[in-house]
Design a protein around this motif. Sequence first.
Motif, PDB file in Angstrom:
ATOM      1  N   ARG A 184       0.827  -1.214   0.000  1.00 17.17           N
ATOM      2  CA  ARG A 184       0.000   0.000   0.000  1.00 17.17           C
ATOM      3  C   ARG A 184       0.856   1.257   0.000  1.00 17.17           C
ATOM      4  O   ARG A 184       0.489   2.265  -0.615  1.00 17.17           O
ATOM      5  N   LEU A 185       2.000   1.210   0.673  1.00 21.42           N
ATOM      6  CA  LEU A 185       2.935   2.342   0.630  1.00 21.42           C
ATOM      7  C   LEU A 185       3.438   2.552  -0.802  1.00 21.42           C
ATOM      8  O   LEU A 185       3.542   3.694  -1.270  1.00 21.42           O
ATOM      9  N   CYS A 186       3.755   1.457  -1.479  1.00 22.41           N
ATOM     10  CA  CYS A 186       4.204   1.548  -2.870  1.00 22.41           C
ATOM     11  C   CYS A 186       3.137   2.187  -3.748  1.00 22.41           C
ATOM     12  O   CYS A 186       3.428   3.033  -4.608  1.00 22.41           O
ATOM     13  N   ASP A 187       1.886   1.785  -3.545  1.00 26.29           N
ATOM     14  CA  ASP A 187       0.788   2.363  -4.317  1.00 26.29           C
ATOM     15  C   ASP A 187       0.701   3.872  -4.093  1.00 26.29           C
ATOM     16  O   ASP A 187       0.568   4.657  -5.041  1.00 26.29           O
ATOM     17  N   LYS A 188       0.791   4.262  -2.828  1.00 23.35           N
ATOM     18  CA  LYS A 188       0.564   5.668  -2.463  1.00 23.35           C
ATOM     19  C   LYS A 188       1.690   6.576  -2.951  1.00 23.35           C
ATOM     20  O   LYS A 188       1.447   7.728  -3.341  1.00 23.35           O
ATOM     21  N   TYR A 189       2.929   6.057  -2.952  1.00 27.29           N
ATOM     22  CA  TYR A 189       4.076   6.902  -3.279  1.00 27.29           C
ATOM     23  C   TYR A 189       4.749   6.507  -4.598  1.00 27.29           C
ATOM     24  O   TYR A 189       5.905   6.855  -4.830  1.00 27.29           O
ATOM     25  N   ASP A 190       4.005   5.806  -5.446  1.00 30.26           N
ATOM     26  CA  ASP A 190       4.456   5.485  -6.818  1.00 30.26           C
ATOM     27  C   ASP A 190       5.807   4.775  -6.845  1.00 30.26           C
ATOM     28  O   ASP A 190       6.691   5.116  -7.636  1.00 30.26           O
ATOM     29  N   ILE A 191       5.951   3.793  -5.985  1.00 26.26           N
ATOM     30  CA  ILE A 191       7.169   2.979  -5.948  1.00 26.26           C
ATOM     31  C   ILE A 191       6.925   1.728  -6.789  1.00 26.26           C
ATOM     32  O   ILE A 191       5.943   1.007  -6.548  1.00 26.26           O
ATOM     33  N   PRO A 192       7.743   1.451  -7.793  1.00 27.28           N
ATOM     34  CA  PRO A 192       7.480   0.324  -8.701  1.00 27.28           C
ATOM     35  C   PRO A 192       7.544  -1.027  -7.994  1.00 27.28           C
ATOM     36  O   PRO A 192       8.522  -1.335  -7.313  1.00 27.28           O
ATOM     37  N   THR A 193       6.497  -1.820  -8.148  1.00 29.03           N
ATOM     38  CA  THR A 193       6.427  -3.147  -7.541  1.00 29.03           C
ATOM     39  C   THR A 193       5.513  -4.016  -8.387  1.00 29.03           C
ATOM     40  O   THR A 193       4.870  -3.536  -9.325  1.00 29.03           O
ATOM     41  N   ALA A 194       5.435  -5.299  -8.063  1.00 28.02           N
ATOM     42  CA  ALA A 194       4.587  -6.221  -8.821  1.00 28.02           C
ATOM     43  C   ALA A 194       3.108  -5.943  -8.530  1.00 28.02           C
ATOM     44  O   ALA A 194       2.736  -5.571  -7.418  1.00 28.02           O
ATOM     45  N   LYS A 195       2.266  -6.157  -9.523  1.00 33.03           N
ATOM     46  CA  LYS A 195       0.819  -6.040  -9.367  1.00 33.03           C
ATOM     47  C   LYS A 195       0.351  -7.069  -8.336  1.00 33.03           C
ATOM     48  O   LYS A 195       0.868  -8.192  -8.299  1.00 33.03           O
ATOM     49  N   TYR A 196      -0.645  -6.730  -7.520  1.00 34.77           N
ATOM     50  CA  TYR A 196      -1.021  -7.611  -6.409  1.00 34.77           C
ATOM     51  C   TYR A 196      -2.442  -7.358  -5.954  1.00 34.77           C
ATOM     52  O   TYR A 196      -3.073  -6.347  -6.304  1.00 34.77           O
ATOM     53  N   GLN A 197      -2.940  -8.255  -5.115  1.00 32.73           N
ATOM     54  CA  GLN A 197      -4.127  -8.024  -4.294  1.00 32.73           C
ATOM     55  C   GLN A 197      -3.953  -8.774  -2.977  1.00 32.73           C
ATOM     56  O   GLN A 197      -3.254  -9.794  -2.914  1.00 32.73           O
ATOM     57  N   THR A 198      -4.605  -8.262  -1.926  1.00 35.61           N
ATOM     58  CA  THR A 198      -4.539  -8.858  -0.596  1.00 35.61           C
ATOM     59  C   THR A 198      -5.864  -9.524  -0.262  1.00 35.61           C
ATOM     60  O   THR A 198      -6.931  -8.982  -0.578  1.00 35.61           O
ATOM     61  N   PHE A 199      -5.789 -10.698   0.382  1.00 33.36           N
ATOM     62  CA  PHE A 199      -6.995 -11.465   0.674  1.00 33.36           C
ATOM     63  C   PHE A 199      -6.978 -12.039   2.095  1.00 33.36           C
ATOM     64  O   PHE A 199      -5.926 -12.375   2.637  1.00 33.36           O
ATOM     65  N   THR A 200      -8.184 -12.150   2.667  1.00 35.66           N
ATOM     66  CA  THR A 200      -8.385 -12.921   3.895  1.00 35.66           C
ATOM     67  C   THR A 200      -9.309 -14.101   3.636  1.00 35.66           C
ATOM     68  O   THR A 200      -9.392 -15.011   4.456  1.00 35.66           O
ATOM     69  N   ASP A 201     -10.017 -14.053   2.504  1.00 36.48           N
ATOM     70  CA  ASP A 201     -10.951 -15.117   2.138  1.00 36.48           C
ATOM     71  C   ASP A 201     -10.307 -16.043   1.109  1.00 36.48           C
ATOM     72  O   ASP A 201      -9.933 -15.598   0.027  1.00 36.48           O
ATOM     73  N   PRO A 202     -10.163 -17.343   1.414  1.00 37.02           N
ATOM     74  CA  PRO A 202      -9.480 -18.245   0.481  1.00 37.02           C
ATOM     75  C   PRO A 202     -10.184 -18.376  -0.868  1.00 37.02           C
ATOM     76  O   PRO A 202      -9.520 -18.484  -1.897  1.00 37.02           O
ATOM     77  N   SER A 203     -11.495 -18.338  -0.883  1.00 38.36           N
ATOM     78  CA  SER A 203     -12.229 -18.460  -2.153  1.00 38.36           C
ATOM     79  C   SER A 203     -11.950 -17.279  -3.065  1.00 38.36           C
ATOM     80  O   SER A 203     -11.747 -17.442  -4.277  1.00 38.36           O
ATOM     81  N   ALA A 204     -11.910 -16.090  -2.479  1.00 41.27           N
ATOM     82  CA  ALA A 204     -11.620 -14.894  -3.276  1.00 41.27           C
ATOM     83  C   ALA A 204     -10.190 -14.935  -3.804  1.00 41.27           C
ATOM     84  O   ALA A 204      -9.922 -14.549  -4.950  1.00 41.27           O
ATOM     85  N   ALA A 205      -9.260 -15.409  -2.981  1.00 46.23           N
ATOM     86  CA  ALA A 205      -7.868 -15.509  -3.413  1.00 46.23           C
ATOM     87  C   ALA A 205      -7.740 -16.487  -4.578  1.00 46.23           C
ATOM     88  O   ALA A 205      -7.033 -16.222  -5.562  1.00 46.23           O
ATOM     89  N   LYS A 206      -8.446 -17.610  -4.483  1.00 47.79           N
ATOM     90  CA  LYS A 206      -8.366 -18.611  -5.554  1.00 47.79           C
ATOM     91  C   LYS A 206      -8.997 -18.107  -6.842  1.00 47.79           C
ATOM     92  O   LYS A 206      -8.494 -18.386  -7.943  1.00 47.79           O
ATOM     93  N   ALA A 207     -10.083 -17.342  -6.726  1.00 52.52           N
ATOM     94  CA  ALA A 207     -10.713 -16.781  -7.924  1.00 52.52           C
ATOM     95  C   ALA A 207      -9.757 -15.817  -8.623  1.00 52.52           C
ATOM     96  O   ALA A 207      -9.666 -15.800  -9.865  1.00 52.52           O
ATOM     97  N   TYR A 208      -9.037 -15.034  -7.834  1.00 49.90           N
ATOM     98  CA  TYR A 208      -8.064 -14.091  -8.409  1.00 49.90           C
ATOM     99  C   TYR A 208      -6.927 -14.852  -9.087  1.00 49.90           C
ATOM    100  O   TYR A 208      -6.482 -14.473 -10.175  1.00 49.90           O
ATOM    101  N   ILE A 209      -6.473 -15.910  -8.459  1.00 51.23           N
ATOM    102  CA  ILE A 209      -5.395 -16.722  -9.039  1.00 51.23           C
ATOM    103  C   ILE A 209      -5.824 -17.307 -10.374  1.00 51.23           C
ATOM    104  O   ILE A 209      -5.072 -17.281 -11.357  1.00 51.23           O
ATOM    105  N   GLU A 210      -7.042 -17.818 -10.429  1.00 49.00           N
ATOM    106  CA  GLU A 210      -7.540 -18.387 -11.688  1.00 49.00           C
ATOM    107  C   GLU A 210      -7.631 -17.332 -12.778  1.00 49.00           C
ATOM    108  O   GLU A 210      -7.331 -17.600 -13.944  1.00 49.00           O
ATOM    109  N   ALA A 211      -8.019 -16.121 -12.391  1.00 51.17           N
ATOM    110  CA  ALA A 211      -8.133 -15.039 -13.374  1.00 51.17           C
ATOM    111  C   ALA A 211      -6.763 -14.584 -13.870  1.00 51.17           C
ATOM    112  O   ALA A 211      -6.605 -14.243 -15.056  1.00 51.17           O
ATOM    113  N   GLN A 212      -5.763 -14.606 -12.999  1.00 55.14           N
ATOM    114  CA  GLN A 212      -4.438 -14.119 -13.363  1.00 55.14           C
ATOM    115  C   GLN A 212      -3.597 -15.182 -14.068  1.00 55.14           C
ATOM    116  O   GLN A 212      -2.759 -14.867 -14.903  1.00 55.14           O
ATOM    117  N   GLY A 213      -3.814 -16.454 -13.699  1.00 56.66           N
ATOM    118  CA  GLY A 213      -3.002 -17.522 -14.267  1.00 56.66           C
ATOM    119  C   GLY A 213      -1.694 -17.709 -13.516  1.00 56.66           C
ATOM    120  O   GLY A 213      -1.368 -16.972 -12.581  1.00 56.66           O
TER     121      GLY A 213
END
Length: 518
Positions: A192-221
Amino acid sequence: MGSLYLCHLPNPLTLEPKQLLTSNPCRFLFHHHHVAATPLHLQTRRFQQLRVDSAQRRASDVLDSLAGTRAGLDADSAGEKIAVLVIGGGGREHALCYALKRSPSCVSVLCAPGNAGISDSGDATCIEDLDISDNSAVIAFCRESSIGLVVVGPEAPLVAGLANDLVKAGIPTFGPSSEAAVLEGSKDFMKRLCDKYDIPTAKYQTFTDPSAAKAYIEAQGVPIVVKADGLAAGKGVIVAMTIDEAFDAVDSMLVDNVFGSAGCRVIVEEYLEGEEASFFALVDGECAVPLESAQDHKRVGDGDTGPNTGGMGAYSPAPVLTKELESVVMKSIILPTVKGMAAEGRKFVGVLYAGLMIEKKSGLPKLIEYNVRFGDPECQVLMVRLESDLAQVLLSASKGELSGVSLEWSPGSAMIVVMASEGYPGSYKKGTVIQNLKAAEEVAPSVKIFHAGTALDSDGNFIATGGRVLGVTAKGKDLEEARDRAYQAVEQVNWPGGFFRRDIGWRALARKRSVANL
């Protein structure tokens, strides 16, 4: 064998050197908690197993160290000389002790708890009975021993607020506050610090729900990277090459709780293809001074195969980080981080260790993760190359006085080959005997063996007590010579219960050969 007594001595800093020298150090172990003489047989088995000669040596070492501290403090008017306490007991801390002992402004080095190898090498006096998780005990020890600087090695005491309490007590400390240590303590915060201050990093998302994390993984490959949000002893990062591996990683963290609270949130991030490098900078809250580059080897097997580890070897400098790229890292990653942390009310004082990926498709660096302490094993190759007064530099950082400071480094290269217990990073046997270390260090004048997980058995033999156990380090005029010396020393070590990678430095050496063939 006669009885050995543990006695609380009067503070040696209040005694004249002559009194220290005429006292019989063989009769005492400096132990700041004890207030009465107690027969050794009433102490724990650990003390029962110590041989008299090793106890005598440790007692003498502590008294010598504190006598030196007194002498150094008396010389303050002629130039600041300080006693330094290093917190920790691994290979990184051994390397810091080694560099601090060579610092002209450092009159004595103490290490808590330290380890058998640090003590045996003479690089520091180990205070094994100081509970580094008890901040008030650390503060009391610093005051009693007139410590002029505390250097905190591991991340756990930093996240627990040791630096906060030391600074509040007026004790100069190199290491970030718990508020700033969240840069390592929470990968989600870092992202989140990287997002706020334009620091280059890998694209990501944060999860607490395993189903949501798995859906994101399937979408990203795949391939894709799954990370535990908190501190997981270097084991909370899974590079998943298949969907099943990624799902298993999510379940292990969010369902099975294998990392406890550290894995209650997961970061699922883009897999970056390229070459990893480590970048270090000393920070005083506002200014940052870059250290030399280094590159480590995370995978356990030759050719960068197998599971991730805490690091199986490293070398410095890293050819992948050219001077031009170092400038880019400072401008696009390090300085925005320092300014961003200050703006967030989390001013950072300590060492920023940026794990970078030099992306193949763009050739530019992206931030993978931050550590808020010296890396291990990168610290070891940096410390053998450092020629500046480390104690003075770290003290300047703790006081917010890094502006204008520059560092001197030895020419050539340095390499470390980590020797680990068979089975690491999985389960491994403890207590295996290690021999012939002295002969290994005598292979070349530039060889130094740093101890990460050793102890002494009842016969005085070094034994392995951890996963990564030894860091066999060497310098050379170039990387080839450093590699040859390091591996010659490794071959001298007699340790049937250990193993090591045989290809440390392969990327840099391949790069050098390809350039030579142009």
